[in-house]
Write an enzyme that holds these catalytic residues in place. Structure first.
Site, PDB file in Angstrom:
ATOM      1  N   LYS A 302       0.842  -1.197   0.000  1.00 63.03           N
ATOM      2  CA  LYS A 302       0.000   0.000   0.000  1.00 63.03           C
ATOM      3  C   LYS A 302       0.877   1.248   0.000  1.00 63.03           C
ATOM      4  O   LYS A 302       2.010   1.201   0.462  1.00 63.03           O
ATOM      5  CB  LYS A 302      -0.848   0.028   1.282  1.00 63.03           C
ATOM      6  N   ARG A 376     -10.341 -11.697   1.961  1.00 60.97           N
ATOM      7  CA  ARG A 376     -11.145 -12.773   1.372  1.00 60.97           C
ATOM      8  C   ARG A 376     -10.401 -14.112   1.427  1.00 60.97           C
ATOM      9  O   ARG A 376     -11.012 -15.169   1.505  1.00 60.97           O
ATOM     10  CB  ARG A 376     -11.533 -12.384  -0.068  1.00 60.97           C
TER      11      ARG A 376
HETATM   12  N1  BES Z   1      -8.012  -3.757   4.455  1.00 64.64           N
HETATM   13  C1  BES Z   1      -8.208  -3.306   3.128  1.00 64.64           C
HETATM   14  C2  BES Z   1      -9.502  -2.547   2.919  1.00 64.64           C
HETATM   15  C3  BES Z   1      -9.663  -1.247   3.641  1.00 64.64           C
HETATM   16  C4  BES Z   1      -9.517  -0.062   2.959  1.00 64.64           C
HETATM   17  C5  BES Z   1     -10.049  -1.182   4.965  1.00 64.64           C
HETATM   18  C6  BES Z   1      -9.709   1.136   3.611  1.00 64.64           C
HETATM   19  C7  BES Z   1     -10.241   0.008   5.613  1.00 64.64           C
HETATM   20  C8  BES Z   1     -10.074   1.177   4.929  1.00 64.64           C
HETATM   21  C9  BES Z   1      -8.222  -4.496   2.189  1.00 64.64           C
HETATM   22  O1  BES Z   1      -7.435  -5.572   2.563  1.00 64.64           O
HETATM   23  C10 BES Z   1      -7.714  -4.035   0.874  1.00 64.64           C
HETATM   24  O2  BES Z   1      -6.581  -3.664   0.808  1.00 64.64           O
HETATM   25  N2  BES Z   1      -8.555  -4.077  -0.139  1.00 64.64           N
HETATM   26  C11 BES Z   1      -8.194  -3.664  -1.456  1.00 64.64           C
HETATM   27  C12 BES Z   1      -8.686  -4.709  -2.420  1.00 64.64           C
HETATM   28  C13 BES Z   1      -8.207  -4.524  -3.825  1.00 64.64           C
HETATM   29  C14 BES Z   1      -6.728  -4.837  -3.911  1.00 64.64           C
HETATM   30  C15 BES Z   1      -9.004  -5.429  -4.737  1.00 64.64           C
HETATM   31  C16 BES Z   1      -8.851  -2.324  -1.745  1.00 64.64           C
HETATM   32  O3  BES Z   1     -10.006  -2.146  -1.362  1.00 64.64           O
HETATM   33  O4  BES Z   1      -8.205  -1.474  -2.329  1.00 64.64           O
HETATM   34 MN    MN Z   2      -5.456  -5.436   1.924  1.00 61.95          MN
END
Ligand code: BES
Ligand code: MN
Ligand code: ZN
Length: 524
Positions: A302, A376
């Site tokens: 990230k 997931r």
């Molecule tokens: N933990 C994150 C989602 C999240 C985002 C939680 C903002 C709280 C605040 C999750 O694991 C994630 O990174 N999701 C990605 C998925 C994508 C790579 C398909 C996302 O939502 O960007």
């Molecule tokens: Mn994630």
């Protein structure tokens, strides 16, 4: 010579050993293990107000109610009435009027709850009182034109609203509150019983969830999460706790849960807390939460800004467990299994690579295209294990799953995805009753086409634009038997509060504890 090469090869094998073995876990942090949050005000019930306390009056309109048990002279009542008129205070929900200099009262705070306030409006008045008086250096009395159960509602709100997480502050610490809060009413023992039987356990569950999520990731990781939960449930009747470590999960073929954690030296865990109350059905309802104790994104790293919030990526697991704590401590006649799928998602030489294929416990395979879509993956294995082991009558997943749900619903609603209409309706109703609301999102079967993989059964993302929250839900749902009622709550927008509201101080919200507690009690 021989010695030397032996030594060299010993070093080499050490260096090449999987991270989990070679690397000691260092830096449990600057956080002293004994650090505790400032004391909260003790909550009590009485027929008359203690002397010298700040007075809170819960108001329904502009008229000061009789307030039996509170020493307020005719002249003081008159002064309050004059201030109400001068300020145009009307007692509407959320309104407040703070008065000082009336008689010997250190402060008189009027809080509106609206006419014929429901349980939730009373709780919000209590939460508001807690926050307004959080640095007040006096004990607090709360009175109003409310009956016994309403006093318990107000106390419940006070308990939620006074939460703070300040255990690591050593300077500039806000003054902690002084003294207890006393709810004054005609039948204090009935009010106290209502509070102790239902609301205090629920507030305890919310506090546990908030604490777990607010703790930094150097303090809470899979193993320490388990230890905290064991402590919280110590002595609770009807509870049994099961923990799988990495070796056990590997043996069971839980490739996706173990896979997510393999870039971290901190071992993954699966924690299941079962609570069965007296007379409860044989098949439990399962609350299965995402427990990523830190989500760096793994190899699909990230960006830096905001990454710190990912200490809260175990909020779903924390709230599932918090709900079970509430149900157990209140001896509710229900049967639940609350599950935390725990792993730390880190980049490392041993971490999973985009494109890797892993096998889940169900035997189905996943092509992992993005290491940041990890929730997931851990839930796929957790759902399968719980389905096989506990044979639940329904499964509710709860997870900070996608940024897409934040774009859709922001911090107002959790996203609800469900294949079962009855379970969906029960969750919507529980949301309204508890104040933790959900909004139904689509799970169109055609979306499922988008997660087909060229080389495995499915892939964990759809490259490019798409209905991200629904795609995530589909990946999880792929691992739940169609015959089992199933719902998934995406709480990524609601697990953290950017600013305080009456029942939720700024910080991690504990969202889901009240909702799942309510769902379990609804008999669904
Ligand atoms: N933990 C994150 C989602 C999240 C985002 C939680 C903002 C709280 C605040 C999750 O694991 C994630 O990174 N999701 C990605 C998925 C994508 C790579 C398909 C996302 O939502 O960007
Ligand atoms: Mn994630
Ligand atoms: Zn995540």
């Amino acid at each position: 010579m021989r010695m030397k090469s032996l030594l060299l090869s010993a070093c080499l094998s050490l260096a090449l050993a999987p991270a989990a073995m070679a690397q000691p876990i260092t830096g449990s942090g600057v956080a002293p293990a004994t650090a505790t949050n400032s004391a909260e005000r003790a909550i009590g019930f009485a027929a008359s107000a203690p002397a010298g306390a700040a007075l809170v009056v819960v108001m329904s309109d502009a008229t000061l109610p009789p307030l039996d048990g509170v020493a307020l002279s005719a002249a003081e009542r008159q002064a309050v009435a004059a201030a109400i008129a001068a300020a145009g205070f009307d007692g509407k929900a959320g309104s407040t009027l703070s008065l000082r200099g009336i008689g010997a009262h250190p402060r008189i705070l009027l809080i509106g709850a609206g006419s014929t306030p429901a349980s939730l409006a009373l709780a919000e008045a209590g939460g508001k009182a807690a926050q307004e008086l959080k640095s007040e250096a006096h004990p607090v009395t709360i009175a109003g034109a409310f009956g016994d159960t309403s006093a318990a509602d107000v106390a419940y709100g006070f308990a939620l609203g006074q939460y703070r997480f300040d255990r690591y502050k050593t300077v500039d610490k806000k003054t902690p509150p002084t003294g207890a809060v006393t709810l004054v009413g005609a039948n204090p023992s009935a009010a106290e019983a209502a509070f102790n039987n239902r609301w205090k356990p629920l507030a305890d569950g919310v506090r546990l969830s908030r604490d777990l999520a607010n703790e930094p990731a150097n303090v809470i990781y899979p193993e320490s999460f388990v230890a905290r939960v064991r402590d919280a449930f110590a002595g609770a009747a009807g509870v049994s706790i099961e923990v799988l470590d990495e070796a056990a999960m590997r043996k069971l073929g839980m490739g996706t849960l173990v896979g997510v954690g393999q870039g971290s030296p901190r071992g993954s865990r699966l924690l299941a807390v079962r609570y069965r109350g007296a007379g409860a059905p044989a098949a439990p309802m399962a609350f299965i939460g995402k427990g990523i104790t830190f989500d760096s994104g793994g190899i699909s790293l990230k960006p830096g800004t905001g990454m710190w919030d990912m200490k809260g990526d175990m909020s779903g697991a924390a709230s599932a467990i918090g709900a079970a704590l509430s149900l157990a401590r209140s001896k509710a006649p229900v049967h639940v299994v609350a599950v935390a799928a725990l792993a730390e998602n880190m980049p490392d030489g041993n971490a999973q690579r985009p494109g890797d294929v892993t096998r889940t416990m169900s035997g189905k395979t996943i092509e992992m295209l993005n290491a940041d879509a990890e929730g997931r993956l851990v839930l796929a294995d957790a759902n399968e294990y719980i389905a096989q082991t506990y044979k639940p009558r329904a499964i509710v997943n709860i997870a900070t799953l996608t940024g897409a749900i934040v774009s859709a619903l922001d911090d107002q609603y959790a996203g609800l995805f469900a294949r079962d209409e009855k379970l969906a309706s029960a969750l919507i109703a529980a949301g309204t009753a508890s104040g933790e609301e959900v909004w139904r999102m689509p799970l169109h079967k055609n979306y499922a086409e988008k997660i087909k993989s060229d080389i495995a059964d499915i892939r964990n993302i759809t490259p490019g634009q798409g209905p991200g929250a629904s795609i995530g839900a589909h990946v999880i749902g792929y691992f739940v038997d169609e015959a089992t009622p199933w719902a998934h709550l995406d709480i990524a927008g609601v697990n953290q509060a950017d600013k305080a509201s009456p029942l939720v101080p700024k910080g991690m919200s504990g969202f889901g504890v009240r909702l799942l507690d309510q769902l379990a009690r609804s008999g669904e």
